[in-house]
Scaffold this motif. Structure first.
Motif, PDB file in Angstrom:
ATOM      1  N   THR A 390     -50.568  11.198  -0.918  1.00 45.99           N
ATOM      2  CA  THR A 390     -49.563  10.969  -1.967  1.00 45.99           C
ATOM      3  C   THR A 390     -48.694   9.740  -1.697  1.00 45.99           C
ATOM      4  O   THR A 390     -47.999   9.268  -2.598  1.00 45.99           O
ATOM      5  CB  THR A 390     -48.635  12.188  -2.100  1.00 45.99           C
ATOM      6  N   LYS A 391     -48.739   9.238  -0.470  1.00 44.10           N
ATOM      7  CA  LYS A 391     -47.995   8.027  -0.133  1.00 44.10           C
ATOM      8  C   LYS A 391     -48.859   7.177   0.794  1.00 44.10           C
ATOM      9  O   LYS A 391     -49.444   7.690   1.749  1.00 44.10           O
ATOM     10  CB  LYS A 391     -46.665   8.360   0.546  1.00 44.10           C
ATOM     11  N   VAL A 392     -48.949   5.898   0.500  1.00 48.38           N
ATOM     12  CA  VAL A 392     -49.769   4.995   1.307  1.00 48.38           C
ATOM     13  C   VAL A 392     -48.950   3.767   1.691  1.00 48.38           C
ATOM     14  O   VAL A 392     -47.932   3.457   1.064  1.00 48.38           O
ATOM     15  CB  VAL A 392     -51.034   4.547   0.549  1.00 48.38           C
ATOM     16  N   SER A 393     -49.405   3.086   2.711  1.00 48.16           N
ATOM     17  CA  SER A 393     -48.817   1.803   3.092  1.00 48.16           C
ATOM     18  C   SER A 393     -49.816   0.714   2.754  1.00 48.16           C
ATOM     19  O   SER A 393     -50.972   0.766   3.187  1.00 48.16           O
ATOM     20  CB  SER A 393     -48.489   1.771   4.587  1.00 48.16           C
ATOM     21  N   GLU A 394     -49.386  -0.249   1.958  1.00 52.84           N
ATOM     22  CA  GLU A 394     -50.268  -1.335   1.550  1.00 52.84           C
ATOM     23  C   GLU A 394     -49.577  -2.678   1.793  1.00 52.84           C
ATOM     24  O   GLU A 394     -48.355  -2.777   1.806  1.00 52.84           O
ATOM     25  CB  GLU A 394     -50.634  -1.208   0.060  1.00 52.84           C
ATOM     26  N   ARG A 395     -50.386  -3.696   1.966  1.00 55.66           N
ATOM     27  CA  ARG A 395     -49.845  -5.029   2.250  1.00 55.66           C
ATOM     28  C   ARG A 395     -49.453  -5.761   0.970  1.00 55.66           C
ATOM     29  O   ARG A 395     -50.100  -5.617  -0.065  1.00 55.66           O
ATOM     30  CB  ARG A 395     -50.873  -5.860   3.017  1.00 55.66           C
ATOM     31  N   HIS A 396     -48.417  -6.579   1.094  1.00 55.09           N
ATOM     32  CA  HIS A 396     -47.871  -7.295  -0.065  1.00 55.09           C
ATOM     33  C   HIS A 396     -47.705  -8.779   0.239  1.00 55.09           C
ATOM     34  O   HIS A 396     -47.616  -9.189   1.397  1.00 55.09           O
ATOM     35  CB  HIS A 396     -46.504  -6.723  -0.458  1.00 55.09           C
ATOM     36  N   ARG A 397     -47.616  -9.527  -0.857  1.00 57.87           N
ATOM     37  CA  ARG A 397     -47.351 -10.972  -0.740  1.00 57.87           C
ATOM     38  C   ARG A 397     -46.927 -11.486  -2.114  1.00 57.87           C
ATOM     39  O   ARG A 397     -47.723 -12.050  -2.847  1.00 57.87           O
ATOM     40  CB  ARG A 397     -48.607 -11.695  -0.250  1.00 57.87           C
ATOM     41  N   HIS A 398     -45.670 -11.236  -2.465  1.00 62.69           N
ATOM     42  CA  HIS A 398     -45.240 -11.634  -3.816  1.00 62.69           C
ATOM     43  C   HIS A 398     -43.736 -11.905  -3.863  1.00 62.69           C
ATOM     44  O   HIS A 398     -42.968 -11.441  -3.030  1.00 62.69           O
ATOM     45  CB  HIS A 398     -45.607 -10.550  -4.830  1.00 62.69           C
ATOM     46  N   ARG A 399     -43.373 -12.670  -4.895  1.00 63.77           N
ATOM     47  CA  ARG A 399     -41.966 -13.004  -5.129  1.00 63.77           C
ATOM     48  C   ARG A 399     -41.487 -12.479  -6.486  1.00 63.77           C
ATOM     49  O   ARG A 399     -40.298 -12.351  -6.728  1.00 63.77           O
ATOM     50  CB  ARG A 399     -41.784 -14.527  -5.068  1.00 63.77           C
ATOM     51  N   TYR A 400     -42.433 -12.189  -7.366  1.00 63.94           N
ATOM     52  CA  TYR A 400     -42.114 -11.686  -8.710  1.00 63.94           C
ATOM     53  C   TYR A 400     -42.567 -10.242  -8.835  1.00 63.94           C
ATOM     54  O   TYR A 400     -43.440  -9.785  -8.086  1.00 63.94           O
ATOM     55  CB  TYR A 400     -42.787 -12.561  -9.777  1.00 63.94           C
ATOM     56  N   GLU A 401     -41.982  -9.518  -9.789  1.00 62.06           N
ATOM     57  CA  GLU A 401     -42.273  -8.092  -9.926  1.00 62.06           C
ATOM     58  C   GLU A 401     -42.159  -7.654 -11.382  1.00 62.06           C
ATOM     59  O   GLU A 401     -41.641  -8.372 -12.242  1.00 62.06           O
ATOM     60  CB  GLU A 401     -41.299  -7.276  -9.077  1.00 62.06           C
ATOM     61  N   PHE A 402     -42.615  -6.443 -11.653  1.00 60.62           N
ATOM     62  CA  PHE A 402     -42.468  -5.792 -12.961  1.00 60.62           C
ATOM     63  C   PHE A 402     -40.985  -5.648 -13.274  1.00 60.62           C
ATOM     64  O   PHE A 402     -40.198  -5.193 -12.444  1.00 60.62           O
ATOM     65  CB  PHE A 402     -43.136  -4.418 -12.904  1.00 60.62           C
ATOM     66  N   ASN A 403     -40.612  -6.026 -14.495  1.00 63.15           N
ATOM     67  CA  ASN A 403     -39.213  -5.953 -14.917  1.00 63.15           C
ATOM     68  C   ASN A 403     -38.934  -4.552 -15.486  1.00 63.15           C
ATOM     69  O   ASN A 403     -39.427  -4.198 -16.564  1.00 63.15           O
ATOM     70  CB  ASN A 403     -38.941  -7.026 -15.980  1.00 63.15           C
ATOM     71  N   ASN A 404     -38.146  -3.773 -14.774  1.00 60.66           N
ATOM     72  CA  ASN A 404     -37.892  -2.375 -15.163  1.00 60.66           C
ATOM     73  C   ASN A 404     -37.133  -2.220 -16.477  1.00 60.66           C
ATOM     74  O   ASN A 404     -37.080  -1.121 -17.040  1.00 60.66           O
ATOM     75  CB  ASN A 404     -37.150  -1.656 -14.041  1.00 60.66           C
ATOM     76  N   GLU A 405     -36.554  -3.302 -16.982  1.00 60.18           N
ATOM     77  CA  GLU A 405     -35.876  -3.218 -18.278  1.00 60.18           C
ATOM     78  C   GLU A 405     -36.859  -2.863 -19.397  1.00 60.18           C
ATOM     79  O   GLU A 405     -36.474  -2.339 -20.444  1.00 60.18           O
ATOM     80  CB  GLU A 405     -35.184  -4.549 -18.594  1.00 60.18           C
ATOM     81  N   TYR A 406     -38.137  -3.174 -19.185  1.00 63.38           N
ATOM     82  CA  TYR A 406     -39.151  -2.917 -20.209  1.00 63.38           C
ATOM     83  C   TYR A 406     -40.015  -1.698 -19.884  1.00 63.38           C
ATOM     84  O   TYR A 406     -40.968  -1.398 -20.614  1.00 63.38           O
ATOM     85  CB  TYR A 406     -40.049  -4.155 -20.352  1.00 63.38           C
ATOM     86  N   ARG A 407     -39.677  -1.025 -18.829  1.00 69.95           N
ATOM     87  CA  ARG A 407     -40.530   0.062 -18.338  1.00 69.95           C
ATOM     88  C   ARG A 407     -40.663   1.206 -19.352  1.00 69.95           C
ATOM     89  O   ARG A 407     -41.777   1.654 -19.663  1.00 69.95           O
ATOM     90  CB  ARG A 407     -39.968   0.574 -17.017  1.00 69.95           C
ATOM     91  N   GLU A 408     -39.549   1.664 -19.871  1.00 67.19           N
ATOM     92  CA  GLU A 408     -39.568   2.804 -20.791  1.00 67.19           C
ATOM     93  C   GLU A 408     -40.360   2.483 -22.053  1.00 67.19           C
ATOM     94  O   GLU A 408     -41.160   3.312 -22.530  1.00 67.19           O
ATOM     95  CB  GLU A 408     -38.132   3.194 -21.143  1.00 67.19           C
ATOM     96  N   GLN A 409     -40.170   1.289 -22.601  1.00 69.27           N
ATOM     97  CA  GLN A 409     -40.877   0.910 -23.822  1.00 69.27           C
ATOM     98  C   GLN A 409     -42.382   0.803 -23.591  1.00 69.27           C
ATOM     99  O   GLN A 409     -43.182   1.214 -24.435  1.00 69.27           O
ATOM    100  CB  GLN A 409     -40.339  -0.444 -24.333  1.00 69.27           C
TER     101      GLN A 409
END
Length: 470
Positions: A390-409
């Motif tokens: 149910t929980k994993v550790s994964e590698r990342h390499r980013h500076r931008y992300e999903f904007n949560n202001e639009y999440r509900e819509q």
């Protein structure tokens, strides 16, 4: 190269295992400025080679290794690796019974002559000798296995036993390399030279994996839509080597072979999606900037609307979010701030804290890097791939992300947020319903996929491609 070592050893390799000339010089300069050398006159030699060797020893201690493999990149005789060769000479001088040198040399076979030439190898060994190093083994890279006359010729002119000239011919799969080396008993000869007892070679699992890959009869045709593999008249596929290998791992797990095709995002942008037909699956891998982004979005729309398995990695997830926003929610100018800072629907935006870094040009080492936890939403395709976890550790390499202001819509229109950071603040994975496989991850599952332990998301993706190909 680091990725290959991780894949072959099935273990994680850390930053202590990697060094560059710049990092070595910087650490010596900083130490000198902090009086770490107690007022000594600090010089390139011996202090730079000593720092190199200290880093090698630290890496060995951290991994508790019995044998440490040190790869010096480049070509013998070039300027960039001179200090590393000097460090290697030091190391052998200090530990004569514990250091061996293996030189990899290419033996050309000019097409007009049809004869394998050993002179370049002889000259390379002379250059290495000039640096104070005598190789203990020579790995003879060539299009075919080295024959006995040339093996003996190299042995005589390069001052090593002919049994220590190891054949390394061209092969179909990189995973055949260790099996090939064992034909020349490289493992036993290394142990013998180290004065260690011979050990039973256990390559049963490796051989089984290789045989499955070799003997697979099913085929899946997968297109990778990217932009970093074009170099003049040639294709630089190594730009996405981790993705390529992860797909191969997933294919082997499904008893099939993956036929990979490189599709230019810029060509899709100019010429349309006709070239995307007849593929069993599409991948949009990592990337930066606006170049080719519209072509990637077109490819994603094609995959979504035509129910072709799609896997978006990092930037590929972000592009999938943009495509969904434009073509499902009707936000025509939806975009990432990375490509269009003036968009009225920045569904992908810069992460908190990164904006100030960009203003001050603080680019180096400031993105979200390394392993981070991802909480998996139950009853999703992501959950099905990972199984009971149910929980994993994964590698990342980013500076931008999903904007949560639009999440509900976006969720209201059918976008599924299937993975988040444990606090729910960062969207780590998205997918959609009623599709054979449409998954995007902010993380990079390809970085931890191994031939003996394929990443479950790549296994699931290739499985969906296999279903479509039938």
């Amino acid at each position: 190269d680091i990725g290959n070592y991780e894949r072959f050893l099935n273990t994680n390799i850390y930053k202590v295992n990697y060094m560059t000339t710049g990092r070595v010089y910087l650490s010596v300069i900083e130490r000198e400025r902090n009086l770490g050398y107690h007022g000594q006159c600090v010089q390139v030699v011996p202090h730079i080679p000593e720092e190199v060797n200290n880093r090698i020893k630290q890496a060995a201690e951290k991994s508790d290794a019995d044998i440490m493999v040190v790869e010096i990149g480049g070509t013998v005789g070039e300027y960039e690796n001179l200090l590393f060769l000097e460090a290697a000479r030091y190391l052998r001088l200090e530990n004569p019974g514990d250091v061996l040198f293996v030189m990899v040399s290419y033996l050309p076979i000019p097409s007009k002559l049809g004869e394998m030439k050993t002179k370049p190898t002889q000259h390379a060994v002379r250059s290495l000798n000039a640096a104070g190093i005598q190789p203990d083994f020579i790995v003879a890279r060539a299009s075919v296995p080295i024959d006995e006359p040339r093996r003996k010729k190299i042995a005589i002119h390069c001052n090593i036993s002919h049994e220590d000239v190891i054949a390394a011919p061209d092969i179909e799969s990189i995973y055949e390399v260790p099996l090939n080396f064992e034909k020349d008993n490289l493992g036993d000869r290394l142990l013998k030279k180290f004065g260690l007892e011979s050990r039973t070679t256990d390559l049963v699992d490796w051989q089984t994996m290789f045989d499955k890959r070799t003997n697979a009869t099913k085929r899946v045709k997968i297109g990778i839509v990217g932009k970093y593999f074009e170099t003049g008249d040639f294709t630089l596929t190594d730009s996405y080597i981790s993705v390529i290998e992860a797909v191969k791992h997933g294919a082997a797990a499904n008893d099939c072979k993956a036929e990979l095709h490189w599709l230019s995002a810029e060509e899709v942008e100019k010429e349309g999606v006709e070239m995307l037909k007849n593929y069993d699956g599409l991948i949009v891998p990592q990337g930066w900037g606006s170049r080719g982004s519209e072509g990637k979005i077109k490819a994603i729309q094609f995959a979504r609307e035509n129910k072709i398995p799609y896997f978006g990695l990092c930037y590929g997830m972000q592009m999938a979010v943009i495509e969904f926003a434009r073509n499902v929610l009707g936000w025509a100018d939806a975009n990432t701030e990375e490509a269009n800072s003036n968009t009225t629907h920045p569904v992908i935006h810069i992460m908190s804290g990164q904006k100030e870094l960009l203003k001050t040009k603080g680019y180096g080492g400031t993105i979200r890097l390394g392993g981070w936890p991802c909480q998996i939403k139950p009853e999703t395709r992501l959950a099905a791939a990972y199984g009971a976890v149910t929980k994993v550790s994964e590698r990342h390499r980013h500076r931008y992300e999903f904007n949560n202001e639009y999440r509900e819509q976006m969720e209201a229109k059918g976008l599924i947020i299937s993975g988040t950071s444990p606090d729910g603040a960062i969207v780590e994975a998205i997918e959609i319903k009623d599709h054979p496989f449409f998954v995007g991850t902010q993380f990079h599952p390809e970085y931890i996929s191994r031939p003996l332990d394929p990443h479950p998301l790549f296994v699931a993706f290739v499985k969906a491609c296999c279903v479509l190909s039938q």
